[in-house]
Design an enzyme around this catalytic site. Structure first.
Site: not given
Ligand SMILES: NC(=O)c1ccc[n+]([C@@H]2O[C@H](COP(=O)([O-])OP(=O)(O)OC[C@H]3O[C@@H](n4cnc5c(N)ncnc54)[C@H](O)[C@@H]3O)[C@@H](O)[C@H]2O)c1
Ligand SMILES: [Zn+2]
Length: 360
Positions: A121, A143, A185, A227, A237, A241, A245, A248, A252, A264
């Site tokens: 939990r 999130k 972003e 943010k 949201e 918030r 988007n 987006h 999307h 993305h």
């Molecule tokens: N929670 C939220 O509010 C929110 C907002 C936007 C996106 N997201 C989510 O985030 C995800 C995308 O995240 P991302 O763009 O960070 O991609 P990711 O987590 O897939 O990372 C991208 C790649 O970079 C590598 N990597 C990470 N840090 C590194 C570093 N310092 N040096 C070398 N390689 C490194 C990782 O191994 C991975 O292969 C999606 O799943 C998306 O839905 C969530």
């Molecule tokens: Zn985004």
């Protein structure tokens, strides 16, 4: 090191930003009152780059530390992987006081956060984001989610971390395409909320791309602040918030139609320009504003033109994603650089027009 306090009542927490601050993790954890056992969730590449040093430092300071590895890639942001992590946590005698530390990009952060929000939990959760996108976007706002049945972030929760540690020096090892994704972003945040920061980006983009540490710190700090301030006003949201988007809606749709072949950040970049063109056509945003956005996006190595793809399918994906009433669609638009708002009355035909013509 710079600090942002996210004021969220009982869930208030600090966001620490700066180069080399991974080395301060033990101190920051202690200051936050976290002691005992820490489970690091990361992927094998990030573990090699940063995880093992982090683990060593924590052990030296008296923490009991276990590392759980998750393979890279969005495919692992799943209930199946979460299920495996619950098993591993149990095998390692993790209890309600054990902290889960997410070390990695948004995939690791969302997955580890989801596990932290549900295991027994809810256990203390620490975000240590290592991609630009994660430092400026996904680690902030609480999130957490996994994908389910082809739908991204289908199963999730709002669950705030106890602290966020963004070491900007880790961006030095990030592939340049991932930097560009994060920059989408960054530009979005400046465009919706802070004209002065947008001007900073215009002046300093070359240094940011060269990974100049003071510029990176300022960029992550300003974007994270935008943010955090929006989330403080509307954590769940229900209104404001949604301006995050910006870009987006069309973004999307492009991602969906390309079956995720278009990344993305690139899809959002085009989506931002399309939304600015709609704003301009509606007489809300002046041409100079539209042009500033287009130039900055181009300089950040992000696309300014609609990718060559099926426009009809893109419109269909858009309609599928959004509620349409009387051929009107809800859209985040720009009044000016730094000033976004949510419009309920955008004509679908205008969206279609903008998608069809690649130039204004
Ligand atoms: N929670 C939220 O509010 C929110 C907002 C936007 C996106 N997201 C989510 O985030 C995800 C995308 O995240 P991302 O763009 O960070 O991609 P990711 O987590 O897939 O990372 C991208 C790649 O970079 C590598 N990597 C990470 N840090 C590194 C570093 N310092 N040096 C070398 N390689 C490194 C990782 O191994 C991975 O292969 C999606 O799943 C998306 O839905 C969530
Ligand atoms: Zn985004």
């Amino acid at each position: 090191m710079r600090t942002i306090r996210a004021e969220l009542g009982a869930n208030s927490h600090n966001i620490y930003i700066g180069p080399g601050i991974l080395g301060n993790t033990t101190f920051l954890l202690k200051e936050t009152g976290l002691s005992g056992k820490v489970v690091i969730v990361t992927d094998p590449v990030i573990d090699g780059l940063y995880g093992q040093d982090l683990k060593r430092g924590l052990i030296q300071a008296g923490y009991k530390v276990t590392t759980l590895l998750v393979p890279r890639g969005e495919d692992n942001k799943s209930l199946e992987t979460a299920g495996r992590l619950y098993h591993d946590l149990t095998d390692n005698y993790a209890d309600r006081t054990t902290s889960i530390l997410a070390l990695g990009g948004g995939v690791i952060g969302d997955l580890a956060g989801f596990v932290a929000s549900t295991y027994m939990r809810g256990v203390p959760f620490i975000q240590v984001p290592t991609t630009l996108l994660a430092q400026v976007d996904s680690s902030i706002g609480g999130k957490v989610a996994v994908d389910h049945g082809q739908i991204k972030n289908k199963v999730g929760a709002f669950y705030q971390p106890r602290l966020i540690i963004s070491d900007t020096e880790t961006l030095k090892t990030l592939p340049s395409c991932e930097m560009a994704n994060g920059m989408a972003e960054v530009i979005k945040s400046a465009a919706i909320r802070n004209e002065r920061f947008f001007a900073f980006l215009e002046d300093n983009l070359a240094s940011i791309k060269d990974l100049d540490l003071p510029c990176l710190e300022e960029t992550v700090f300003q974007t994270a602040k935008i943010k955090a301030e929006i989330v403080e006003k509307d954590e769940r949201e229900l209104g404001l918030r949604a301006i995050l988007n910006y870009g987006h809606t069309i973004g999307h749709a492009i991602e969906t139609v390309s079956e995720l072949a278009i990344e993305h950040g690139k899809a959002v970049a085009f989506g931002m320009i399309a939304a600015a063109r709609i704003s301009h056509k509606m007489g809300i945003l002046d041409y100079a504003g539209l042009n500033r956005l287009r130039e900055l996006v181009g300089k950040a190595d992000l696309p300014t033109q609609m990718p060559r793809m099926d426009k009809v399918a893109t419109m269909q994906a858009l309609k599928h994603d959004k509620k349409i009433r009387n051929d009107k669609i809800r859209f985040v638009l720009l009044k000016a650089i730094g000033d976004a708002f949510i419009a309920d009355n955008v004509d679908l035909s205008l969206v279609e027009e903008v998608l069809e013509a690649s130039e204004t």
